[in-house]
Design a protein around this motif. Structure first.
Motif, mmCIF file in Angstrom:
data_model
loop_
_atom_site.group_PDB
_atom_site.id
_atom_site.type_symbol
_atom_site.label_atom_id
_atom_site.label_comp_id
_atom_site.label_asym_id
_atom_site.label_seq_id
_atom_site.Cartn_x
_atom_site.Cartn_y
_atom_site.Cartn_z
ATOM 1 N N PRO A 89 -19.407 4.338 -19.357
ATOM 2 C CA PRO A 89 -18.914 4.796 -20.884
ATOM 3 C C PRO A 89 -19.756 4.451 -21.867
ATOM 4 C CG PRO A 89 -16.639 4.437 -19.291
ATOM 5 C CD PRO A 89 -18.265 3.805 -18.623
ATOM 6 N N TRP A 90 -20.200 3.245 -21.725
ATOM 7 C CA TRP A 90 -21.116 2.600 -22.945
ATOM 8 C C TRP A 90 -22.007 3.412 -23.209
ATOM 9 C CZ3 TRP A 90 -18.766 -0.258 -26.353
ATOM 10 C CH2 TRP A 90 -17.768 -0.877 -26.034
ATOM 11 N N ASN A 91 -22.764 4.028 -22.211
ATOM 12 C CA ASN A 91 -24.028 4.878 -22.361
ATOM 13 C C ASN A 91 -23.833 5.781 -23.351
ATOM 14 O OD1 ASN A 91 -25.778 3.145 -20.847
ATOM 15 N ND2 ASN A 91 -25.529 4.320 -19.029
ATOM 16 N N SER A 92 -22.546 6.769 -23.132
ATOM 17 C CA SER A 92 -22.215 7.753 -23.886
ATOM 18 C C SER A 92 -21.971 7.378 -25.298
ATOM 19 C CB SER A 92 -21.012 8.617 -23.091
ATOM 20 O OG SER A 92 -21.475 8.988 -22.050
ATOM 21 N N ILE A 93 -21.310 6.263 -25.451
ATOM 22 C CA ILE A 93 -21.011 5.791 -26.614
ATOM 23 C C ILE A 93 -22.022 5.334 -27.590
ATOM 24 C CG2 ILE A 93 -19.627 4.129 -27.984
ATOM 25 C CD1 ILE A 93 -17.526 3.805 -25.525
ATOM 26 N N MET A 94 -22.908 4.758 -26.892
ATOM 27 C CA MET A 94 -24.059 4.553 -27.736
ATOM 28 C C MET A 94 -25.029 5.772 -28.001
ATOM 29 S SD MET A 94 -25.121 0.763 -26.329
ATOM 30 C CE MET A 94 -25.264 1.148 -24.411
ATOM 31 N N SER A 95 -25.098 6.815 -27.098
ATOM 32 C CA SER A 95 -25.864 7.986 -27.160
ATOM 33 C C SER A 95 -25.187 8.569 -28.344
ATOM 34 C CB SER A 95 -25.811 8.661 -25.800
ATOM 35 O OG SER A 95 -26.350 7.944 -24.846
ATOM 36 N N GLY A 96 -24.086 8.508 -28.509
ATOM 37 C CA GLY A 96 -23.285 9.332 -29.524
ATOM 38 C C GLY A 96 -23.637 8.836 -31.054
ATOM 39 N N ALA A 97 -23.432 7.429 -31.044
ATOM 40 C CA ALA A 97 -24.017 6.767 -32.167
ATOM 41 C C ALA A 97 -25.472 6.849 -32.401
ATOM 42 C CB ALA A 97 -23.455 5.399 -32.141
ATOM 43 N N ILE A 98 -26.314 6.512 -31.450
ATOM 44 C CA ILE A 98 -27.795 7.092 -31.831
ATOM 45 C C ILE A 98 -27.904 8.384 -32.382
ATOM 46 C CG2 ILE A 98 -29.809 6.730 -30.882
ATOM 47 C CD1 ILE A 98 -28.790 4.424 -29.118
ATOM 48 N N THR A 99 -27.404 9.339 -31.539
ATOM 49 C CA THR A 99 -27.958 10.870 -31.852
ATOM 50 C C THR A 99 -27.384 11.026 -33.248
ATOM 51 O OG1 THR A 99 -27.465 11.281 -29.608
ATOM 52 C CG2 THR A 99 -27.449 13.046 -30.883
ATOM 53 N N GLY A 100 -26.102 10.607 -33.555
ATOM 54 C CA GLY A 100 -25.288 10.977 -34.939
ATOM 55 C C GLY A 100 -26.374 10.171 -35.914
ATOM 56 N N GLY A 101 -26.923 9.045 -35.834
ATOM 57 C CA GLY A 101 -27.829 8.296 -36.644
ATOM 58 C C GLY A 101 -29.188 9.091 -37.048
ATOM 59 N N ILE A 102 -29.995 9.531 -35.792
ATOM 60 C CA ILE A 102 -31.039 10.226 -35.830
ATOM 61 C C ILE A 102 -31.026 11.522 -36.375
ATOM 62 C CG2 ILE A 102 -32.975 11.527 -34.343
ATOM 63 C CD1 ILE A 102 -32.513 8.933 -32.419
ATOM 64 N N LEU A 103 -29.959 12.281 -36.258
ATOM 65 C CA LEU A 103 -29.818 13.578 -36.703
ATOM 66 C C LEU A 103 -29.548 13.461 -38.441
ATOM 67 C CD1 LEU A 103 -27.850 15.499 -34.196
ATOM 68 C CD2 LEU A 103 -30.118 15.864 -34.626
ATOM 69 N N ALA A 104 -28.815 12.192 -38.787
ATOM 70 C CA ALA A 104 -28.893 12.189 -40.258
ATOM 71 C C ALA A 104 -29.654 11.494 -41.121
ATOM 72 C CB ALA A 104 -27.301 11.493 -40.252
ATOM 73 N N ALA A 105 -30.908 11.182 -40.382
ATOM 74 C CA ALA A 105 -32.151 10.247 -41.064
ATOM 75 C C ALA A 105 -32.627 10.764 -42.287
ATOM 76 C CB ALA A 105 -33.219 10.167 -39.817
ATOM 77 N N GLY A 119 -20.304 9.200 -34.903
ATOM 78 C CA GLY A 119 -20.663 9.672 -33.484
ATOM 79 C C GLY A 119 -20.077 8.675 -32.274
ATOM 80 N N GLY A 120 -20.372 7.322 -32.828
ATOM 81 C CA GLY A 120 -20.021 6.363 -31.782
ATOM 82 C C GLY A 120 -18.298 6.438 -31.418
ATOM 83 N N VAL A 121 -17.540 6.578 -32.814
ATOM 84 C CA VAL A 121 -16.264 6.720 -32.546
ATOM 85 C C VAL A 121 -15.672 7.808 -31.844
ATOM 86 C CG1 VAL A 121 -13.980 6.759 -33.944
ATOM 87 C CG2 VAL A 121 -15.623 4.953 -34.545
ATOM 88 N N LEU A 122 -16.310 9.207 -32.299
ATOM 89 C CA LEU A 122 -15.892 10.318 -31.284
ATOM 90 C C LEU A 122 -16.117 10.016 -29.850
ATOM 91 C CD1 LEU A 122 -16.919 13.119 -33.855
ATOM 92 C CD2 LEU A 122 -14.700 12.427 -32.969
ATOM 93 N N LEU A 123 -17.229 9.695 -29.663
ATOM 94 C CA LEU A 123 -17.637 9.434 -28.183
ATOM 95 C C LEU A 123 -16.556 8.399 -27.419
ATOM 96 C CD1 LEU A 123 -19.663 11.024 -26.146
ATOM 97 C CD2 LEU A 123 -19.928 11.355 -28.578
ATOM 98 N N ALA A 124 -16.227 7.377 -28.181
ATOM 99 C CA ALA A 124 -15.429 6.373 -27.572
ATOM 100 C C ALA A 124 -14.069 6.961 -27.421
ATOM 101 C CB ALA A 124 -15.104 4.986 -28.468
ATOM 102 N N LEU A 125 -13.637 7.763 -28.428
ATOM 103 C CA LEU A 125 -12.323 8.615 -28.173
ATOM 104 C C LEU A 125 -12.370 9.480 -26.948
ATOM 105 C CD1 LEU A 125 -11.363 9.412 -31.739
ATOM 106 C CD2 LEU A 125 -10.131 7.874 -30.435
#
Length: 165
Positions: A89-105, A119-125
Motif C-alpha cells: 500500500p505504501w506504493n499507492s500512497i506515495m504515488s498519489g502524493a507524487i501525482t498530486g504534486g506533479i499535477l499542481a507544479a 493526494g497522499g491522504v486520499l490514497l491512504a484512506l
C-alpha cells in the motif's frame, strides 16, 4: 503481485489510463448533462439539446483529465514497484502524493505541497478502507473449531451426571 490480479506493469499503465478515461467520461457526462439541462433555455426540447451539447463539449475533457491522472499515477506506481522491489500500500500512497504534486507544479510550491498532501491522504484512506474490508471479509472464511460431544454424557440422564445438577 497484489491479492487481486492486475496486469503486469507496462500494460497496467494503459489499462489504468483507459479505465480512468472511461470513468471520467461517464461521470463528466452525467454531471454535464444535468448542468446543460439546467442552463439551457426554457422548453423541454431546448433543455435536451443543451444537455446533449454540454455532454459532447465537456465530457471528453473531463475524461482526458482523469486519464492523465490515472496514467501518471500508474507510471509512478510501477516505478516505485521497480525501485522498492515490493508491491504494498505504501506504493499507492506515495504515488498519489507524487501525482498530486506533479499535477499542481504549475501553480507553485505551496500548491504542490497541498496537492501532494491531499493526494497522499486520499490514497491512504482508500488503501486503509481496502485493508479494513479485506480483514472484515476474511473473518467469514476463517476455519471453525469443530464441536466434539463428550461420549460419556450421551445416554445418561441428569441424575446420573453430576455436571447437570
Amino acid at each position: 503481485m497484489d491479492e487481486y490480479s492486475r496486469e503486469p506493469c507496462p500494460w497496467r499503465i494503459l489499462d489504468d489510463s483507459g479505465g480512468a478515461f472511461l470513468m471520467g467520461a461517464i461521470g463528466g457526462g452525467i454531471f454535464h448533462s444535468i448542468k446543460g439541462f439546467r442552463n439551457a433555455p426554457v422548453g423541454f426540447n431546448r433543455k435536451m439539446l443543451g444537455s446533449l451539447a454540454a455532454i459532447k463539449e465537456r465530457s471528453p475533457i473531463v475524461g482526458g483529465s482523469f486519464a492523465v491522472w490515472g496514467g501518471m499515477f500508474s507510471t509512478i506506481d510501477c516505478s516505485l514497484v521497480y525501485l522498492r522491489q515490493k508491491e504494498d500500500p505504501w506504493n499507492s500512497i506515495m504515488s498519489g502524493a507524487i501525482t498530486g504534486g506533479i499535477l499542481a507544479a504549475r501553480n507553485g510550491v505551496p500548491a504542490m505541497a497541498g496537492s501532494a498532501l491531499v493526494g497522499g491522504v486520499l490514497l491512504a484512506l482508500i488503501e486503509g478502507i481496502g485493508i479494513m474490508f479485506t480483514r472484515i471479509s476474511s473473518e467469514q472464511f476463517k476455519p471453525q473449531q469443530p464441536i466434539f460431544e463428550d461420549p460419556s454424557i450421551l445416554g445418561q440422564s441428569q441424575a446420573q451426571n453430576p455436571t447437570y445438577q
